[in-house]
Write a protein that holds these residues in place. Structure first.
Motif, PDB file in Angstrom:
ATOM      1  N   ALA A  68      11.770   2.949  -1.243  1.00 32.68           N
ATOM      2  CA  ALA A  68      10.918   3.030  -2.703  1.00 32.68           C
ATOM      3  C   ALA A  68      11.483   1.946  -3.414  1.00 32.68           C
ATOM      4  O   ALA A  68      10.719   1.480  -4.629  1.00 32.68           O
ATOM      5  CB  ALA A  68      11.128   4.147  -3.558  1.00 32.68           C
ATOM      6  N   GLN A  72       6.020  -0.074  -2.676  1.00 28.54           N
ATOM      7  CA  GLN A  72       5.374   0.814  -3.501  1.00 28.54           C
ATOM      8  C   GLN A  72       3.805   1.301  -2.937  1.00 28.54           C
ATOM      9  O   GLN A  72       3.320   0.277  -2.657  1.00 28.54           O
ATOM     10  CB  GLN A  72       5.105   0.220  -5.146  1.00 28.54           C
ATOM     11  CG  GLN A  72       4.407   1.249  -6.036  1.00 28.54           C
ATOM     12  CD  GLN A  72       4.015   0.524  -7.257  1.00 28.54           C
ATOM     13  OE1 GLN A  72       3.909  -0.751  -7.553  1.00 28.54           O
ATOM     14  NE2 GLN A  72       3.963   1.217  -8.397  1.00 28.54           N
ATOM     15  N   VAL A  73       3.676   2.461  -2.834  1.00 27.58           N
ATOM     16  CA  VAL A  73       2.278   2.810  -2.409  1.00 27.58           C
ATOM     17  C   VAL A  73       1.186   2.674  -3.383  1.00 27.58           C
ATOM     18  O   VAL A  73       1.280   3.090  -4.564  1.00 27.58           O
ATOM     19  CB  VAL A  73       2.472   4.205  -1.922  1.00 27.58           C
ATOM     20  CG1 VAL A  73       0.918   4.790  -1.457  1.00 27.58           C
ATOM     21  CG2 VAL A  73       3.317   4.562  -0.642  1.00 27.58           C
ATOM     22  N   TYR A  92       1.808  11.168  -1.839  1.00 28.03           N
ATOM     23  CA  TYR A  92       3.018  10.189  -1.649  1.00 28.03           C
ATOM     24  C   TYR A  92       3.946  10.320  -3.034  1.00 28.03           C
ATOM     25  O   TYR A  92       3.220  10.797  -4.339  1.00 28.03           O
ATOM     26  CB  TYR A  92       2.379   8.798  -1.495  1.00 28.03           C
ATOM     27  CG  TYR A  92       1.752   8.316  -2.721  1.00 28.03           C
ATOM     28  CD1 TYR A  92       2.366   7.675  -3.702  1.00 28.03           C
ATOM     29  CD2 TYR A  92       0.221   8.447  -2.731  1.00 28.03           C
ATOM     30  CE1 TYR A  92       1.679   7.010  -4.835  1.00 28.03           C
ATOM     31  CE2 TYR A  92      -0.576   7.843  -3.837  1.00 28.03           C
ATOM     32  CZ  TYR A  92       0.227   7.085  -4.953  1.00 28.03           C
ATOM     33  OH  TYR A  92      -0.485   6.602  -5.942  1.00 28.03           O
ATOM     34  N   ASN A  94       6.362   7.573  -5.162  1.00 24.25           N
ATOM     35  CA  ASN A  94       6.872   6.093  -4.688  1.00 24.25           C
ATOM     36  C   ASN A  94       8.433   6.139  -5.682  1.00 24.25           C
ATOM     37  O   ASN A  94       9.135   5.452  -5.630  1.00 24.25           O
ATOM     38  CB  ASN A  94       6.152   5.362  -6.076  1.00 24.25           C
ATOM     39  CG  ASN A  94       4.784   4.860  -5.207  1.00 24.25           C
ATOM     40  OD1 ASN A  94       4.940   4.428  -3.993  1.00 24.25           O
ATOM     41  ND2 ASN A  94       4.015   4.802  -6.097  1.00 24.25           N
ATOM     42  N   GLY A  97      10.100   7.854  -2.000  1.00 23.39           N
ATOM     43  CA  GLY A  97       9.822   7.074  -0.893  1.00 23.39           C
ATOM     44  C   GLY A  97       9.123   7.770   0.491  1.00 23.39           C
ATOM     45  O   GLY A  97       9.489   7.970   1.103  1.00 23.39           O
ATOM     46  N   PHE A 122       0.336  -0.806   0.387  1.00 27.16           N
ATOM     47  CA  PHE A 122       1.633  -1.284  -0.098  1.00 27.16           C
ATOM     48  C   PHE A 122       1.450  -2.226  -0.962  1.00 27.16           C
ATOM     49  O   PHE A 122       0.965  -3.281  -0.662  1.00 27.16           O
ATOM     50  CB  PHE A 122       2.718  -1.134   0.824  1.00 27.16           C
ATOM     51  CG  PHE A 122       3.062  -0.083   1.733  1.00 27.16           C
ATOM     52  CD1 PHE A 122       3.907   0.926   1.103  1.00 27.16           C
ATOM     53  CD2 PHE A 122       2.641   0.160   2.882  1.00 27.16           C
ATOM     54  CE1 PHE A 122       4.285   2.274   1.962  1.00 27.16           C
ATOM     55  CE2 PHE A 122       2.959   1.381   3.611  1.00 27.16           C
ATOM     56  CZ  PHE A 122       3.694   2.358   3.209  1.00 27.16           C
ATOM     57  N   LYS A 125       7.822  -4.827  -4.037  1.00 30.83           N
ATOM     58  CA  LYS A 125       8.353  -4.779  -5.257  1.00 30.83           C
ATOM     59  C   LYS A 125       9.799  -5.920  -5.312  1.00 30.83           C
ATOM     60  O   LYS A 125       9.740  -6.613  -6.095  1.00 30.83           O
ATOM     61  CB  LYS A 125       8.826  -3.518  -5.401  1.00 30.83           C
ATOM     62  CG  LYS A 125       7.877  -2.538  -5.708  1.00 30.83           C
ATOM     63  CD  LYS A 125       8.582  -1.048  -5.898  1.00 30.83           C
ATOM     64  CE  LYS A 125       9.425  -0.764  -6.903  1.00 30.83           C
ATOM     65  NZ  LYS A 125      10.101   0.474  -7.026  1.00 30.83           N
TER      66      LYS A 125
END
Length: 228
Positions: A68, A72-73, A92, A94, A97, A122, A125
């Motif tokens: 995570a 990031q989803v 999900y 974030n 994770g 995704f 980040k």
């Protein structure tokens, strides 16, 4: 005196070659692509795919783990999935994770070598290395009416995440603002500034060329922000 005769019976058993059936190959669940290189702030898609190994299945219960702090989803999509009955819609977190899928296929299940469960988008980040893997609690059930778990091979994916390079200056022209238009004025004035912000004392290298891929000679720098 009678003579005794002793006979020997020889039995020959022919053992033919051994063949592995598709069922013995096992069920595999994997990520595609399983490798790749991406930059921060960019997005990329990863598909979850199942090869049932010749065994019809009807329930998929998967939990995916991702870092995570690195990824990031944006969106887990169930579009085009072979799963037609979601017992739990793709979800999900974030923060932790995790991504979970629980769904099934009624009416005899499915036997496939390339069945799509979901596609996940995704966003990168931070730079570094990011590994996707399935949690050991993941399971797939055989379409045998008894809910038998099939042996599964859980794949993983490793991605290289790089730092996005800084954005270059924003280039514009006061005399020729539309680069797709034709102008009679041959006196072209071009200006630039770093993404619309004027940084005092910044140095620039530039060249005027017909080639958009030409790299300016950085040995001669200037603080000017216009050229003609």
């Amino acid at each position: 005196m009678k003579k005794l005769s002793v006979g020997i019976l020889v039995v020959i058993v022919f053992l033919g070659p051994t063949f592995l059936t598709h069922a013995e190959e096992g069920t595999k669940v994997f990520f595609t692509p399983s490798t790749g290189a991406f930059l921060t702030d960019s997005t990329f898609s990863v598909s979850i795919v199942i090869n049932t190994g010749g065994v019809p299945i009807n329930v998929v219960d998967l939990k995916i783990l991702f870092p995570a702090d690195k990824l990031q989803v944006v969106n887990p999509s169930s579009g085009n999935s072979f799963v037609s009955l979601w017992l739990q819609q793709p979800s999900y977190s974030n923060t932790s994770g995790t991504i979970t899928f629980t769904g099934g296929v009624p009416e005899g299940g499915i036997n496939t070598s390339n069945g799509l469960v979901s596609t996940i988008v995704f966003r990168v980040k931070q730079p570094g290395s990011a590994t996707l893997k399935f949690d050991d609690s993941s399971s797939i059930l055989k379409a045998d009416g008894s809910g038998t778990k099939v042996p599964i091979t859980l794949g993983r994916a490793v991605y290289t995440l790089g730092q996005k390079p800084p954005d270059g200056p924003q280039v514009f022209s006061v005399t020729h603002p539309d680069q797709s238009a034709w102008y009679q004025n041959n006196n072209v004035i071009i200006g630039w500034e770093p993404q619309g912000v004027n940084i005092s004392g910044a140095e620039y290298a530039y060249s005027l060329s017909h080639s958009p891929t030409e790299i300016p000679d950085a040995t001669h720098l200037t603080t000017e922000t216009t050229a003609n």
